[in-house]
Design a protein around this motif. Sequence first.
Motif, short mmCIF file in Angstrom:
data_model
loop_
_atom_site.label_atom_id
_atom_site.label_comp_id
_atom_site.label_asym_id
_atom_site.label_seq_id
_atom_site.Cartn_x
_atom_site.Cartn_y
_atom_site.Cartn_z
N LEU A 3 57.26 -40.06 34.25
CA LEU A 3 56.90 -39.72 32.87
C LEU A 3 55.67 -38.83 32.83
CD1 LEU A 3 57.59 -43.20 31.27
CD2 LEU A 3 58.93 -41.11 30.92
N TRP A 4 54.66 -39.13 33.66
CA TRP A 4 53.48 -38.26 33.73
C TRP A 4 53.87 -36.87 34.22
CZ3 TRP A 4 49.05 -38.34 31.42
CH2 TRP A 4 48.50 -39.56 31.03
N GLY A 5 54.75 -36.81 35.19
CA GLY A 5 55.21 -35.52 35.69
C GLY A 5 55.92 -34.72 34.62
N ALA A 6 56.74 -35.40 33.82
CA ALA A 6 57.44 -34.73 32.73
C ALA A 6 56.44 -34.23 31.69
CB ALA A 6 58.45 -35.68 32.09
N ALA A 7 55.45 -35.04 31.35
CA ALA A 7 54.44 -34.62 30.38
C ALA A 7 53.68 -33.39 30.88
CB ALA A 7 53.47 -35.77 30.09
N LEU A 8 53.31 -33.41 32.14
CA LEU A 8 52.60 -32.26 32.72
C LEU A 8 53.48 -31.00 32.72
CD1 LEU A 8 50.87 -34.05 35.70
CD2 LEU A 8 49.70 -32.87 33.82
N ALA A 24 55.63 -38.48 25.08
CA ALA A 24 54.70 -38.08 24.01
C ALA A 24 53.37 -38.81 24.13
CB ALA A 24 55.33 -38.35 22.64
N ILE A 25 53.42 -40.09 24.44
CA ILE A 25 52.20 -40.88 24.61
C ILE A 25 51.36 -40.30 25.74
CG2 ILE A 25 51.32 -43.14 25.37
CD1 ILE A 25 53.78 -44.32 23.79
N ARG A 31 52.40 -25.54 22.14
CA ARG A 31 53.56 -25.99 21.38
C ARG A 31 54.18 -27.26 21.96
NH1 ARG A 31 57.69 -25.80 18.58
NH2 ARG A 31 59.67 -25.40 19.55
N ALA A 32 53.59 -27.79 23.02
CA ALA A 32 54.15 -28.96 23.70
C ALA A 32 54.35 -30.16 22.77
CB ALA A 32 53.30 -29.35 24.90
N PRO A 33 53.36 -30.53 21.93
CA PRO A 33 53.59 -31.68 21.04
C PRO A 33 54.78 -31.46 20.09
CG PRO A 33 51.25 -31.23 21.19
CD PRO A 33 51.97 -30.08 21.86
N ILE A 58 56.00 -30.30 30.71
CA ILE A 58 56.17 -29.83 29.33
C ILE A 58 54.91 -29.12 28.87
CG2 ILE A 58 56.40 -30.62 26.93
CD1 ILE A 58 58.37 -32.79 28.07
N GLU A 59 53.75 -29.66 29.21
CA GLU A 59 52.50 -29.01 28.82
C GLU A 59 52.38 -27.63 29.46
OE1 GLU A 59 48.64 -27.53 28.65
OE2 GLU A 59 49.45 -28.25 30.55
#
Length: 65
Positions: free
Chosen positions: A7-12, A49-50, A21-23, A14-15
């Motif tokens: 999940l952290w990898g996915a968040a990074l 998202a979190i 525009r990531a959020p 996407i960012e």
Amino acid sequence: MTRDEQLWGAALAIERQHAGRAPAYVAERIAAAARAGDPLGIETMTAIAIRLDQLLSEVGERPAQ
């Protein structure tokens, strides 16, 4: 790799890909999962998202709430 690491990898990712525009991108994905009736998609994107919110708060791109 643990689920949390994924999940952290996915968040990074996407960012990096969507920057400021990531959020909005994540919110769109949550809405699309909801429209599709995909509870796992909603759960996964909400978890991302979190982490994205935490990431952006830490780097000063978004005020902490």
